[in-house]
Enzyme design. Sequence first.
Site, PDB file in Angstrom:
ATOM      1  N   TRP A 138       0.853  -1.192   0.000  1.00 36.75           N
ATOM      2  CA  TRP A 138       0.000   0.000   0.000  1.00 36.75           C
ATOM      3  C   TRP A 138       0.892   1.246   0.000  1.00 36.75           C
ATOM      4  O   TRP A 138       2.089   1.146   0.249  1.00 36.75           O
ATOM      5  CB  TRP A 138      -0.910   0.002   1.250  1.00 36.75           C
ATOM      6  CG  TRP A 138      -2.170   0.786   1.018  1.00 36.75           C
ATOM      7  CD1 TRP A 138      -2.485   2.012   1.508  1.00 36.75           C
ATOM      8  CD2 TRP A 138      -3.265   0.400   0.188  1.00 36.75           C
ATOM      9  NE1 TRP A 138      -3.709   2.414   1.033  1.00 36.75           N
ATOM     10  CE2 TRP A 138      -4.203   1.436   0.230  1.00 36.75           C
ATOM     11  CE3 TRP A 138      -3.540  -0.736  -0.594  1.00 36.75           C
ATOM     12  CZ2 TRP A 138      -5.409   1.381  -0.497  1.00 36.75           C
ATOM     13  CZ3 TRP A 138      -4.730  -0.784  -1.301  1.00 36.75           C
ATOM     14  CH2 TRP A 138      -5.656   0.265  -1.245  1.00 36.75           C
TER      15      TRP A 138
ATOM     16  N   ASP B 293       0.169  11.154  -0.175  1.00 31.61           N
ATOM     17  CA  ASP B 293      -0.857  12.190  -0.060  1.00 31.61           C
ATOM     18  C   ASP B 293      -2.214  11.577   0.271  1.00 31.61           C
ATOM     19  O   ASP B 293      -2.343  10.347   0.353  1.00 31.61           O
ATOM     20  CB  ASP B 293      -0.934  13.002  -1.362  1.00 31.61           C
ATOM     21  CG  ASP B 293      -1.547  12.189  -2.504  1.00 31.61           C
ATOM     22  OD1 ASP B 293      -1.297  10.970  -2.594  1.00 31.61           O
ATOM     23  OD2 ASP B 293      -2.286  12.775  -3.306  1.00 31.61           O
TER      24      ASP B 293
ATOM     25  N   GLU C 284      -3.371   8.793  -1.748  1.00 29.37           N
ATOM     26  CA  GLU C 284      -2.562   7.574  -1.631  1.00 29.37           C
ATOM     27  C   GLU C 284      -1.792   7.267  -2.902  1.00 29.37           C
ATOM     28  O   GLU C 284      -1.561   6.107  -3.226  1.00 29.37           O
ATOM     29  CB  GLU C 284      -3.453   6.366  -1.273  1.00 29.37           C
ATOM     30  CG  GLU C 284      -4.501   6.671  -0.237  1.00 29.37           C
ATOM     31  CD  GLU C 284      -5.163   5.442   0.337  1.00 29.37           C
ATOM     32  OE1 GLU C 284      -6.041   4.885  -0.340  1.00 29.37           O
ATOM     33  OE2 GLU C 284      -4.793   5.032   1.452  1.00 29.37           O
ATOM     34  N   GLU C 285      -1.423   8.300  -3.625  1.00 30.02           N
ATOM     35  CA  GLU C 285      -0.761   8.083  -4.911  1.00 30.02           C
ATOM     36  C   GLU C 285       0.636   8.675  -4.984  1.00 30.02           C
ATOM     37  O   GLU C 285       1.519   8.099  -5.605  1.00 30.02           O
ATOM     38  CB  GLU C 285      -1.620   8.695  -6.036  1.00 30.02           C
ATOM     39  CG  GLU C 285      -2.933   7.976  -6.226  1.00 30.02           C
ATOM     40  CD  GLU C 285      -3.884   8.674  -7.186  1.00 30.02           C
ATOM     41  OE1 GLU C 285      -4.808   8.035  -7.669  1.00 30.02           O
ATOM     42  OE2 GLU C 285      -3.690   9.889  -7.432  1.00 30.02           O
TER      43      GLU C 285
ATOM     44  N   GLU D  48     -18.769   6.965  -4.339  1.00 27.43           N
ATOM     45  CA  GLU D  48     -17.569   7.789  -4.287  1.00 27.43           C
ATOM     46  C   GLU D  48     -17.570   8.807  -5.432  1.00 27.43           C
ATOM     47  O   GLU D  48     -17.218   9.964  -5.263  1.00 27.43           O
ATOM     48  CB  GLU D  48     -16.346   6.876  -4.399  1.00 27.43           C
ATOM     49  CG  GLU D  48     -15.015   7.587  -4.336  1.00 27.43           C
ATOM     50  CD  GLU D  48     -13.852   6.603  -4.452  1.00 27.43           C
ATOM     51  OE1 GLU D  48     -13.686   6.007  -5.543  1.00 27.43           O
ATOM     52  OE2 GLU D  48     -13.132   6.412  -3.451  1.00 27.43           O
TER      53      GLU D  48
END
Length: 574
Positions: free
Chosen positions: A141, A197, A200-201, A425
């Site tokens: 992750w 960030d 999550e990238e 989302e």
Amino acid sequence: MRSFVVTLTLAIYAAVAGAQQSSVADAYFANQVPISKANLLANIGPDGSRAQGAKAGVVIASPSTSDPDYLYTWIRDASLVYKSLVERLIRGETDLRTKIDQYVDSQAYLQTVSNPSGTISSGGLGEPKFNINLTAFTGSWGRPQRDGPALRATALTQYSNWLIKNGNQSYVSQKVWPVIKLDLDYTAQYWNYTGFDLWEEVSSSSFFTTAVQHRALVEGAALATNLGETASATSYSTQAPNVLCFQQSYWNPSAGYVTSNTGGGRSGKDVNSAIASAHNFDPSAGCDATTFQPCSDKALASLKVYIDSFRSIYPINNGKAANQAVATGRYAEDVYYGGQPWYLATAAVAEQLYDAIIVWKAEKAITVTATSLDFFRPFSSSVVAGTYASDSTTYTTLLNGVQAFADGFIEVIAQYTPADGSLAEQYRRDTGVPTSATHLTWSYASILTAFAARNGEYQESWGAKGLSATASCDSNTGPTVSVTFNVMAETVLGENIFLTGSVEPLKNWSPDNALALNPSNYPTWSVTVSVPANTQFSYKYIRKNNGQVTWESDPDRSYTSGASGTGSTSDVWR
Ligand SMILES: *[C@@H]1O[C@H](CO)[C@@H](O)[C@H](O)[C@H]1NC(C)=O
Ligand SMILES: *[C@@H]1O[C@H](CO)[C@@H](O)[C@H](O)[C@H]1NC(C)=O
Ligand SMILES: *[C@@H]1O[C@H](CO)[C@@H](O)[C@H](O)[C@H]1NC(C)=O
């Protein structure tokens, strides 16, 4: 106290101004707020109807188990969701208290769970997501993510302040403060390190992360002082100005907006900054740009370029004029699920604007600067920089224009919300049809907080008033220890061994910037590096031969540094 008086007055202004609000937005909120609250609570364990298997107080991100699988609990999402619940508790919804106490207990436990980012004392608080039964998620992750502890501290600090006001300091000292202290100790130690960030990238520094860390340290220092925790108060108030100073560096003066990430190679126009601005809203700070208040010129300028970046790329925005709201997503370059608009992003735009309106009404004036001129022009093509008092026509024109603009974002959301009020989302850029995770908890929270801002409801000051940034910034790399990395590796002529890994001193997984090892004890190659103390990190060796890079095989190697002294490894190339 001052801010309390200010906000009470604001609530009245907002009510008076009701006539100018959009009836579509009125109707949407009237229907959607109770639905959002119910659906949000359905996503919290142990008894939420969509949260089977979640421990008490645990927020699931979404009940979706495939495409995408979001049946996990994220520290960030849960903290923002609980912040919205604490705000409602403060406004009188005392039935939420049991849930909030369950959150406190769940997080106190979760902090102790060892995970791939480390243990409670070696950086484990930077772990972004966990299984909903509060065990560690061990898959690969984007980790660590350093906004989580700060966001959780903010939600819990707001709750603590309320408990203290209501004569219950003992529960704060015994139960809530220990959780906050661990989160803020982490934040004070690691704010000056990179991490992933909020999307999550990108692994770099991120405006949202820095801004929320600053807020958490400021209000945490005040709480610590209140509780007689002087050592913590000193630590947090020493680092807070350093974080605020660093926060200024995201502003790009020539382009006129905040660049959301220092890495990632994108434009940097990202809802990251609007969410940060709304999260850090402090009505007592007016339109201060240093803390990026919603009505500050820098926050409005950033908001405008962010919004405009979606006008031409989403077909559902076709034909909308420059003063009209449009669907917005995370950032224009987004490709996740095809790069669609997100409900929480569009709601964040409205929330920032509603916050701005709260302050303009309280101050009975709107100030336009060279920086924010482009933001205001669509509402009055002749407006120039200046301060417009509430009895001027320019003030009325701008205020009504911004109000209609803000409500327009809610109208966009309303248009693409299914009849049952469920919020996924994302919604598709070509059709507006919901997509990606269903029942996203954060989507529901974003509606609740946007609605509260539109109503001018109570917002506690966190201490942003009057803060200024120092001219030169102090870093905080914290205590370090010296580690010698040794690896046995046979090489062919022209081939060299390098080291890279998940922390700054190991160059953040950059093969280009990887550290060269010394072969003087060949076949053992070595390099000595200062790494942060008490920190777990991953690393790998690579071979380079004439620009050709070969990585070691998986999995990543892991190292946990001690509190002091030196360390070494004796690795063998694999
Ligand atoms: C917790 O949840 C994970 C993921 O669903 C599962 O693999 C694990 O067995 C569960 N552990 C316990 C103790 O229930
Ligand atoms: C203090 O707050 C806690 C958490 O809500 C509650 O359990 C406890 O009963 C309260 N104590 C008093 C004296 O009000
Ligand atoms: C650490 O802080 C200094 C001073 O603000 C800044 O120049 C540097 O970019 C920061 N680095 C990270 C990774 O936060």
